[in-house]
Design an enzyme around this catalytic site. Sequence first.
Site, PDB file in Angstrom:
ATOM      1  N   ASP A 133     -18.514  61.148  -6.742  1.00 22.74           N
ATOM      2  CA  ASP A 133     -17.532  60.061  -6.732  1.00 22.74           C
ATOM      3  C   ASP A 133     -17.831  59.107  -5.570  1.00 22.74           C
ATOM      4  O   ASP A 133     -18.465  59.500  -4.586  1.00 22.74           O
ATOM      5  CB  ASP A 133     -16.117  60.618  -6.507  1.00 22.74           C
ATOM      6  CG  ASP A 133     -15.555  61.313  -7.745  1.00 22.74           C
ATOM      7  OD1 ASP A 133     -16.120  61.154  -8.844  1.00 22.74           O
ATOM      8  OD2 ASP A 133     -14.538  62.023  -7.583  1.00 22.74           O
ATOM      9  N   ARG A 186     -21.551  55.486 -13.034  1.00 18.72           N
ATOM     10  CA  ARG A 186     -20.188  55.284 -13.546  1.00 18.72           C
ATOM     11  C   ARG A 186     -19.668  54.009 -12.880  1.00 18.72           C
ATOM     12  O   ARG A 186     -19.711  53.888 -11.651  1.00 18.72           O
ATOM     13  CB  ARG A 186     -19.301  56.462 -13.160  1.00 18.72           C
ATOM     14  CG  ARG A 186     -17.817  56.227 -13.501  1.00 18.72           C
ATOM     15  CD  ARG A 186     -16.874  57.130 -12.702  1.00 18.72           C
ATOM     16  NE  ARG A 186     -16.953  58.518 -13.064  1.00 18.72           N
ATOM     17  CZ  ARG A 186     -16.618  59.515 -12.226  1.00 18.72           C
ATOM     18  NH1 ARG A 186     -16.216  59.246 -11.004  1.00 18.72           N
ATOM     19  NH2 ARG A 186     -16.717  60.768 -12.619  1.00 18.72           N
TER      20      ARG A 186
HETATM   21  P1  FDA Z   1      -6.601  48.107 -13.880  1.00  8.80           P
HETATM   22  O1  FDA Z   1      -6.161  48.647 -12.567  1.00  8.80           O
HETATM   23  O2  FDA Z   1      -6.744  46.651 -14.047  1.00  8.80           O
HETATM   24  O3  FDA Z   1      -5.639  48.700 -14.991  1.00  8.80           O
HETATM   25  C1  FDA Z   1      -5.735  48.336 -16.353  1.00  8.80           C
HETATM   26  C2  FDA Z   1      -4.595  48.985 -17.128  1.00  8.80           C
HETATM   27  O4  FDA Z   1      -4.760  50.404 -17.103  1.00  8.80           O
HETATM   28  C3  FDA Z   1      -3.224  48.781 -16.514  1.00  8.80           C
HETATM   29  O5  FDA Z   1      -2.662  47.578 -16.942  1.00  8.80           O
HETATM   30  C4  FDA Z   1      -2.472  49.999 -17.009  1.00  8.80           C
HETATM   31  O6  FDA Z   1      -2.095  49.842 -18.359  1.00  8.80           O
HETATM   32  C5  FDA Z   1      -3.516  51.072 -16.968  1.00  8.80           C
HETATM   33  N1  FDA Z   1      -3.506  51.809 -15.684  1.00  8.80           N
HETATM   34  C6  FDA Z   1      -4.422  51.704 -14.690  1.00  8.80           C
HETATM   35  N2  FDA Z   1      -4.107  52.544 -13.685  1.00  8.80           N
HETATM   36  C7  FDA Z   1      -2.978  53.177 -14.054  1.00  8.80           C
HETATM   37  C8  FDA Z   1      -2.157  54.160 -13.442  1.00  8.80           C
HETATM   38  N3  FDA Z   1      -2.438  54.674 -12.246  1.00  8.80           N
HETATM   39  N4  FDA Z   1      -1.066  54.597 -14.120  1.00  8.80           N
HETATM   40  C9  FDA Z   1      -0.764  54.113 -15.340  1.00  8.80           C
HETATM   41  N5  FDA Z   1      -1.507  53.163 -15.971  1.00  8.80           N
HETATM   42  C10 FDA Z   1      -2.592  52.703 -15.335  1.00  8.80           C
HETATM   43  N6  FDA Z   1     -12.419  54.778  -8.087  1.00  8.80           N
HETATM   44  C11 FDA Z   1     -13.196  54.878  -7.000  1.00  8.80           C
HETATM   45  O7  FDA Z   1     -13.029  54.107  -6.059  1.00  8.80           O
HETATM   46  N7  FDA Z   1     -14.170  55.851  -6.932  1.00  8.80           N
HETATM   47  C12 FDA Z   1     -14.409  56.705  -7.960  1.00  8.80           C
HETATM   48  O8  FDA Z   1     -15.293  57.543  -7.868  1.00  8.80           O
HETATM   49  C13 FDA Z   1     -13.600  56.589  -9.123  1.00  8.80           C
HETATM   50  N8  FDA Z   1     -13.764  57.432 -10.185  1.00  8.80           N
HETATM   51  C14 FDA Z   1     -13.091  57.157 -11.369  1.00  8.80           C
HETATM   52  C15 FDA Z   1     -13.387  57.893 -12.514  1.00  8.80           C
HETATM   53  C16 FDA Z   1     -12.801  57.551 -13.722  1.00  8.80           C
HETATM   54  C17 FDA Z   1     -13.148  58.336 -14.956  1.00  8.80           C
HETATM   55  C18 FDA Z   1     -11.879  56.457 -13.787  1.00  8.80           C
HETATM   56  C19 FDA Z   1     -11.264  56.033 -15.080  1.00  8.80           C
HETATM   57  C20 FDA Z   1     -11.554  55.777 -12.647  1.00  8.80           C
HETATM   58  C21 FDA Z   1     -12.124  56.131 -11.426  1.00  8.80           C
HETATM   59  N9  FDA Z   1     -11.799  55.437 -10.262  1.00  8.80           N
HETATM   60  C22 FDA Z   1     -12.596  55.599  -9.160  1.00  8.80           C
HETATM   61  C23 FDA Z   1     -10.565  54.604 -10.207  1.00  8.80           C
HETATM   62  C24 FDA Z   1     -10.844  53.145 -10.447  1.00  8.80           C
HETATM   63  O9  FDA Z   1     -11.539  52.576  -9.360  1.00  8.80           O
HETATM   64  C25 FDA Z   1      -9.529  52.368 -10.618  1.00  8.80           C
HETATM   65  O10 FDA Z   1      -8.783  52.475  -9.445  1.00  8.80           O
HETATM   66  C26 FDA Z   1      -8.663  52.819 -11.784  1.00  8.80           C
HETATM   67  O11 FDA Z   1      -9.453  53.165 -12.884  1.00  8.80           O
HETATM   68  C27 FDA Z   1      -7.702  51.687 -12.225  1.00  8.80           C
HETATM   69  O12 FDA Z   1      -8.411  50.567 -12.620  1.00  8.80           O
HETATM   70  P2  FDA Z   1      -8.659  50.146 -14.150  1.00  8.80           P
HETATM   71  O13 FDA Z   1     -10.105  49.909 -14.325  1.00  8.80           O
HETATM   72  O14 FDA Z   1      -8.075  51.132 -15.060  1.00  8.80           O
HETATM   73  O15 FDA Z   1      -8.003  48.721 -14.294  1.00  8.80           O
END
Ligand code: FDA
Length: 312
Positions: free
Chosen positions: A136, A187
Site C-alpha cells: 500500500d 494500483r
Molecule cells: P471519491 O472520494 O471521489 O469518491 C467517489 C464516490 O465513492 C463518493 O461519491 C461515494 O459515493 C463513494 N465513497 C468514497 N469513499 C467513501 C466512503 N469512505 N464511504 C462511503 N462512500 C464512499 N489510498 C492510499 O492513499 N493508499 C493506498 O494504498 C490505498 N489503497 C486503496 C485500495 C483500494 C482497493 C481502494 C478502493 C482505495 C484505496 N485507497 C488508498 C483509498 C483511496 O486513495 C481513496 O481515498 C478512496 O478510494 C476514496 O476515493 P474514490 O476514488 O473512491 O473517490
Amino acid sequence: MLPALSKAFFHALSRSGTLKKVASRYGMRRPTSFARRFIAGETAAEAIEAARALDARGMTHTLDLLGESVSSLEGAEAATRAYLATIDAVMAAGIERNISLKLTQLGLEADKASAVDNLRKILERADPAGFFVRIDMEDSPYTEVTLNVFETLWQYGHRQIGVVLQSDLYRSERDLQHLNALGARVRLVKGAYREPKTVAYQRKADVDAAYARMLKVLLTDGTYPAIATHDPVMINVAREWARTHNIGQDRFEFQMLYGIRRDLQTTLVNDGYRVRIYVPFGREWFPYFMRRLGERPANVLFVLRGITAERG
Ligand code: FDA
C-alpha cells in the site's frame, strides 16, 4: 474545499486517544456494530469468512491486516509474525492468495533495513505459495522510500508484488511512466491522506483529472493494472477507454474497499468486469476507519447512530 477540510479534521481526530478508546470499545463488539461496515472483523478467521462471501458474489479479494506507524522494532516483528500467520490461515482456508500491507507496519519509521528484512520474510513464505503481495502507499514522507523498496525487491527478482500510486501527488505521473517501463503492477488510487500543496493537488477536480489521465496511461501501457476507486465517473472513463482501445476485461481489474458502494461492485461483476475487494481486518482498525469517515462525512451520522444504539 470541503473534502480537504474533512480530511484535516478526521486526521486530527484519528490521533485522539480518548476517541480511539471509545470507538474500540463499541465499534466491533457485535455483528451489527458500526465499524463492521468497513472492517471485516478483528481476526483472520473473520476476514476469511468475508472473503468467501465476496467470492460467492463473483468477486476476488485482498486481505489487509490493519496496522501502521509501528514505532518499535518489537512491534514490527510482531506485525510480521501476524502476517505470516495470516498467510498460513489463507493457505489452510484454500481461498485466493492475495494480501496488502503497509511498510510502516513492518517498522519503516523505526529502521528501514529492518522493515525490508521483515518484508522479505513475508515474501519468502508468500512467493513460493503463489501469493500476490501489494505494498500500500502511505502519506508523502514515505512515497520515495516505498517506491525504492519496491524497486529493490523487483531487482531481486520478486514478480508477485505490486505497488500503489496516488493521483493527488504531482510526482505520480512521472512515477507511473517508470513503473510501466519496469512492467510492474500498479494500483491507482486518488490518495487517502491529507497532503500539503507543495506535493499534492488540493482541489478535487485536479485530483480527478490526474486520475483520469493516469488510468488511460495505465490501461494502455500498464501490466494488469488495478483501477481502485468508487467514483462512477472514473469507472466510466476506464470502461470507455478500454472499450475504444480494445483492452479486454481480463487485462485489468477494478478494486473497491470492503463495505463501500456494494451496488457498484455488483453492477461491475454483472457487466463482466473483474472486481477485487480490499478486506481490512485486525485490532488496529481505528486510523483506517477514520480515513473512511474523512472521505465521506455523511458516514459520521451513521456512526453516531451506531454508538447511541450500542450504548442504549
Ligand atoms: P471519491 O472520494 O471521489 O469518491 C467517489 C464516490 O465513492 C463518493 O461519491 C461515494 O459515493 C463513494 N465513497 C468514497 N469513499 C467513501 C466512503 N469512505 N464511504 C462511503 N462512500 C464512499 N489510498 C492510499 O492513499 N493508499 C493506498 O494504498 C490505498 N489503497 C486503496 C485500495 C483500494 C482497493 C481502494 C478502493 C482505495 C484505496 N485507497 C488508498 C483509498 C483511496 O486513495 C481513496 O481515498 C478512496 O478510494 C476514496 O476515493 P474514490 O476514488 O473512491 O473517490
